[in-house]
Design a protein around this motif. Structure first.
Motif, mmCIF file in Angstrom:
data_model
loop_
_atom_site.group_PDB
_atom_site.id
_atom_site.type_symbol
_atom_site.label_atom_id
_atom_site.label_comp_id
_atom_site.label_asym_id
_atom_site.label_seq_id
_atom_site.Cartn_x
_atom_site.Cartn_y
_atom_site.Cartn_z
ATOM 1 N N VAL A 377 0.834 -1.194 0.000
ATOM 2 C CA VAL A 377 0.000 0.000 0.000
ATOM 3 C C VAL A 377 0.874 1.252 0.000
ATOM 4 O O VAL A 377 0.618 2.219 -0.724
ATOM 5 C CB VAL A 377 -0.936 -0.015 1.228
ATOM 6 C CG1 VAL A 377 -1.739 1.277 1.305
ATOM 7 C CG2 VAL A 377 -1.869 -1.212 1.167
ATOM 8 N N MET A 378 1.957 1.239 0.780
ATOM 9 C CA MET A 378 2.868 2.376 0.800
ATOM 10 C C MET A 378 3.550 2.558 -0.551
ATOM 11 O O MET A 378 3.832 3.677 -0.972
ATOM 12 C CB MET A 378 3.917 2.169 1.893
ATOM 13 C CG MET A 378 3.351 2.096 3.309
ATOM 14 S SD MET A 378 2.481 3.612 3.769
ATOM 15 C CE MET A 378 3.800 4.806 3.679
ATOM 16 N N ARG A 379 3.808 1.441 -1.241
ATOM 17 C CA ARG A 379 4.431 1.546 -2.564
ATOM 18 C C ARG A 379 3.554 2.345 -3.507
ATOM 19 O O ARG A 379 4.016 3.258 -4.199
ATOM 20 C CB ARG A 379 4.675 0.141 -3.125
ATOM 21 C CG ARG A 379 5.500 0.135 -4.398
ATOM 22 C CD ARG A 379 5.320 -1.139 -5.176
ATOM 23 N NE ARG A 379 4.078 -1.095 -5.957
ATOM 24 C CZ ARG A 379 3.848 -1.840 -7.020
ATOM 25 N NH1 ARG A 379 4.741 -2.701 -7.434
ATOM 26 N NH2 ARG A 379 2.698 -1.757 -7.665
ATOM 27 N N ASP A 380 2.245 2.033 -3.560
ATOM 28 C CA ASP A 380 1.336 2.747 -4.450
ATOM 29 C C ASP A 380 1.242 4.219 -4.066
ATOM 30 O O ASP A 380 1.196 5.097 -4.945
ATOM 31 C CB ASP A 380 -0.046 2.105 -4.411
ATOM 32 C CG ASP A 380 -0.060 0.721 -5.043
ATOM 33 O OD1 ASP A 380 1.002 0.319 -5.569
ATOM 34 O OD2 ASP A 380 -1.098 0.049 -5.007
ATOM 35 N N ASN A 381 1.240 4.520 -2.756
ATOM 36 C CA ASN A 381 1.169 5.914 -2.324
ATOM 37 C C ASN A 381 2.412 6.690 -2.753
ATOM 38 O O ASN A 381 2.320 7.843 -3.208
ATOM 39 C CB ASN A 381 1.013 5.986 -0.806
ATOM 40 C CG ASN A 381 -0.342 5.470 -0.343
ATOM 41 O OD1 ASN A 381 -1.293 5.431 -1.131
ATOM 42 N ND2 ASN A 381 -0.445 5.062 0.896
ATOM 43 N N LEU A 382 3.597 6.077 -2.618
ATOM 44 C CA LEU A 382 4.833 6.751 -3.011
ATOM 45 C C LEU A 382 4.856 7.018 -4.511
ATOM 46 O O LEU A 382 5.267 8.099 -4.958
ATOM 47 C CB LEU A 382 6.036 5.907 -2.597
ATOM 48 C CG LEU A 382 6.335 5.847 -1.095
ATOM 49 C CD1 LEU A 382 7.405 4.803 -0.812
ATOM 50 C CD2 LEU A 382 6.782 7.198 -0.585
ATOM 51 N N LEU A 383 4.424 6.042 -5.310
ATOM 52 C CA LEU A 383 4.425 6.238 -6.766
ATOM 53 C C LEU A 383 3.430 7.321 -7.172
ATOM 54 O O LEU A 383 3.706 8.120 -8.069
ATOM 55 C CB LEU A 383 4.087 4.917 -7.468
ATOM 56 C CG LEU A 383 5.136 3.808 -7.341
ATOM 57 C CD1 LEU A 383 4.622 2.514 -7.937
ATOM 58 C CD2 LEU A 383 6.439 4.216 -8.032
ATOM 59 N N GLU A 400 12.874 7.714 0.433
ATOM 60 C CA GLU A 400 11.648 7.136 0.986
ATOM 61 C C GLU A 400 11.263 5.845 0.297
ATOM 62 O O GLU A 400 10.622 4.982 0.895
ATOM 63 C CB GLU A 400 10.500 8.142 0.858
ATOM 64 C CG GLU A 400 10.694 9.411 1.664
ATOM 65 C CD GLU A 400 9.471 10.321 1.605
ATOM 66 O OE1 GLU A 400 8.391 9.825 1.202
ATOM 67 O OE2 GLU A 400 9.577 11.512 1.947
ATOM 68 N N ALA A 401 11.639 5.676 -0.971
ATOM 69 C CA ALA A 401 11.173 4.515 -1.739
ATOM 70 C C ALA A 401 12.046 3.287 -1.557
ATOM 71 O O ALA A 401 11.588 2.167 -1.767
ATOM 72 C CB ALA A 401 11.101 4.876 -3.221
ATOM 73 N N ALA A 402 13.319 3.456 -1.177
ATOM 74 C CA ALA A 402 14.240 2.307 -1.093
ATOM 75 C C ALA A 402 13.753 1.210 -0.153
ATOM 76 O O ALA A 402 13.836 0.030 -0.493
ATOM 77 C CB ALA A 402 15.631 2.798 -0.681
ATOM 78 N N PRO A 403 13.206 1.531 1.052
ATOM 79 C CA PRO A 403 12.750 0.431 1.931
ATOM 80 C C PRO A 403 11.629 -0.410 1.343
ATOM 81 O O PRO A 403 11.398 -1.521 1.798
ATOM 82 C CB PRO A 403 12.275 1.177 3.191
ATOM 83 C CG PRO A 403 13.002 2.472 3.173
ATOM 84 C CD PRO A 403 13.142 2.835 1.733
ATOM 85 N N TYR A 404 10.940 0.101 0.322
ATOM 86 C CA TYR A 404 9.835 -0.646 -0.269
ATOM 87 C C TYR A 404 10.206 -1.261 -1.607
ATOM 88 O O TYR A 404 9.349 -1.722 -2.347
ATOM 89 C CB TYR A 404 8.624 0.274 -0.433
ATOM 90 C CG TYR A 404 8.192 0.879 0.874
ATOM 91 C CD1 TYR A 404 7.408 0.153 1.772
ATOM 92 C CD2 TYR A 404 8.593 2.161 1.245
ATOM 93 C CE1 TYR A 404 7.021 0.692 2.984
ATOM 94 C CE2 TYR A 404 8.211 2.710 2.453
ATOM 95 C CZ TYR A 404 7.421 1.968 3.319
ATOM 96 O OH TYR A 404 7.037 2.497 4.520
ATOM 97 N N GLY A 405 11.477 -1.283 -1.939
ATOM 98 C CA GLY A 405 11.927 -1.968 -3.144
ATOM 99 C C GLY A 405 11.624 -1.219 -4.424
ATOM 100 O O GLY A 405 11.591 -1.823 -5.495
ATOM 101 N N ILE A 406 11.405 0.091 -4.370
ATOM 102 C CA ILE A 406 11.102 0.877 -5.560
ATOM 103 C C ILE A 406 12.391 1.514 -6.067
ATOM 104 O O ILE A 406 13.092 2.187 -5.320
ATOM 105 C CB ILE A 406 10.061 1.965 -5.255
ATOM 106 C CG1 ILE A 406 8.787 1.345 -4.692
ATOM 107 C CG2 ILE A 406 9.740 2.762 -6.505
ATOM 108 C CD1 ILE A 406 7.761 2.371 -4.264
#
Length: 553
Positions: A377-383, A400-406
């Protein structure tokens, strides 16, 4: 007469106590076990999710490790098969290796061992003789890898292998624990000119594991396809026990799952996930007692609170009956005052019970909200925040995106908007298919699908090689989506950019293109409009009939 009053008092006290004990019995024998099982199930789901996130993160970082040997062989300047004793060629190889120095922060050091000359070239541009690794000092000395065995394995290696984390003495006599990847370039080659040694610090992998969730306090383990332990986040007492070894061998027979197992007489929540990339088995363990600590404290406090309430009720009932000439009338009056108060008053015992139950319910709700706040869910919010121009630079976004694999592999970034013609519930099927397609993107293209703020739209943000045919790929994917799901789509694509602001502008262009098309304006399928920099901004609309494309400038 006094004896009759005492008998009546005892009967009333017993009846009141029985009435008060009924909810206590229900809570102790039903609600407590049920709430405990709910917490266990949620913790198992969370444990499995953390395990999968760790696996996905390491798969991303180790991808370059397996691609590097091929890159070294394809480097035409190095001429590994013709190195010989040419000193000039050694200088060339050392210089070329320096180009790989900043390619990946995940790697501590890289060595290219060339058989014909017996030298190892590091990514810092240094050249080492094979004998420099024989003892601590100049090279890298493996305490548990004899030098003769090392030379033999480097000369005869035919398939990639990984050495578990072990003590390595680097230059300056500093001892570090390293995970060593050994690969013959090229992979699958018959006559390899040497071997590539890629060293990764164990603490780097452990930091990556713990970055998935700061609140997670379990133990991480990584085993290779043969069951050998490669990395452990903590040195635990149970890791060497027979129960743990039998458990790990049994986990290797299944691809993924979660369950509760006993190790050395203690219960653990165990989750495992086997990677499809390298066959590694990722295992996480959390003690059940630590997982249930919060709920146990609440349950214990609630029991104490119930005991206090019962004692207060006994005192109140006894005094009320003894001081009242008409006990039944007094009890009715007491019941009316309790269930239908006519004026505000301080909290009574029943209010205290209600307050305790509300606190327990609130604790469960907070736990449920924490479990639902998952990295996808956080991945979609960051994108979405990226395409809305929230980040001034790539560095701010990546932090901010690195911890979520983006991450975006290529410099050019473009945004496409898929407007779906679906019935109710169809957009979920289209979004699910698009997310499954992320892992099958071709070479030269990397991207992510996520839901737009509009119900019928799906956003695709991608980074691509400048030479990648993005238009043709989107056309093919549009046809594939129609064939697999029966969903018709209009695709709007914005112009590629190289900054977060470029991604935002590309999104504005992409979302505008389908709206122009649906408004009924008979423009060609390519639109040219003026941007702020007086350069034409390109809009593309893809229909299911791709032969109808035309171009206008």
């Amino acid at each position: 007469m006094k004896k009759n009053r005492f008998n009546l008092l005892a009967k009333l006290l017993i009846s009141y106590l029985l009435v008060l004990l009924f909810p206590v019995i229900v809570i102790l024998f039903y609600y407590y076990p049920y709430s405990t099982e709910v917490v266990k199930q949620k913790e198992m789901d969370w444990n499995a999710h953390v395990t999968e996130q760790v696996m996905n993160s390491l798969d991303i970082f180790t991808r370059y490790v397996y691609n590097l040997p091929a890159e070294l062989v394809n480097n035409q300047e190095m001429k590994l098969y013709m190195a010989g004793d040419d000193d000039y060629q050694r200088v060339v190889i050392a210089s070329e290796m320096r180009k790989y120095n900043a390619t990946d922060a995940f790697i501590d050091n890289t060595f290219l061992y060339v058989k014909s000359i017996g030298y190892l070239f590091s990514k810092t541009g240094s050249a080492y003789s094979i004998h420099d690794f024989e003892s601590p000092g100049v090279g890298y000395y493996y305490e548990n890898w004899p030098h003769e065995a090392m030379i033999k394995e480097l000369n005869n290696l035919t398939t990639p292998t990984v050495r578990p984390a072990e003590n390595v003495i680097v230059s300056g006599n500093n001892r570090m624990r390293m995970l060593t990847f050994l690969s013959p370039p090229p992979l699958g080659g018959i006559k390899s000119p040497g071997t590539v040694l890629i060293l990764v610090r164990e603490e780097t992998i452990i930091r990556l594991m713990k970055s998935v969730s700061e609140a997670y306090n379990g133990d991480f383990f990584i085993f290779d396809s043969k069951g050998n332990r490669l990395v452990a986040s903590n040195e635990t007492s149970y890791a060497s026990s027979s129960d743990f070894k039998e458990l790990v061998s049994g986990l290797g027979e299944r691809r993924s799952g979660s369950g509760i197992y006993r190790i050395d007489g203690k219960s653990y929540i165990v989750s495992n996930k086997v990677s499809d990339k390298n066959g590694w088995n990722y295992v996480t363990l959390t003690a059940v007692s630590e997982t249930l600590q919060d709920i146990r404290i609440i349950q214990r406090n609630t029991v104490v609170l119930f005991i206090v309430i019962l004692l207060l009720e006994v005192i109140v009932i006894y005094v009320s009956i003894r001081k009242n000439y008409h006990p039944i009338k007094g009890l009715v009056h007491f019941a009316k005052n309790m269930f239908a108060p006519r004026e505000p008053r301080t909290m009574n015992e029943f209010d205290m019970i209600r307050y305790a139950l509300d606190q327990l319910s609130s604790a469960n709700s907070r736990l449920d909200e924490r479990v639902k706040s998952t990295p996808p869910v956080m991945r979609d919010n960051l994108l979405f925040e990226l395409i809305c121009d929230r980040y001034p630079s790539w560095e701010a976004f990546q932090k901010e995106a690195a911890p979520y694999g983006i991450s975006f592999r290529y410099a050019h970034v473009a945004v496409a908007v898929l407007s779906c013609e679906t019935q109710e519930g169809g957009i979920e099927a289209a979004a699910q298919y698009c997310r499954m397609h992320e892992d099958r993107l071709p070479e030269g293209l990397q991207g992510y699908f996520f839901n737009s703020i509009y119900h019928q739209e799906i956003v695709f943000i991608c980074s691509h090689d400048p030479s990648f045919p993005l238009k043709a790929y989107l056309c093919g994917f549009q046809q594939e989506l129609l064939e697999k799901t029966g969903i018709r789509t209009l695709i709007g694509m914005g112009r590629s950019g190289q900054s977060p602001q470029g991604a935002h502008l590309s999104y504005l262009q992409a979302i505008r293109a389908p709206n122009i098309f649906e408004s009924g304006i008979n423009f060609p399928f390519w639109f040219l409009m003026k941007s702020k920099s007086s350069k034409p901004a390109l809009f593309l609309i893809l229909q299911n009939n791709c032969n109808r494309w035309s171009c206008s400038y």
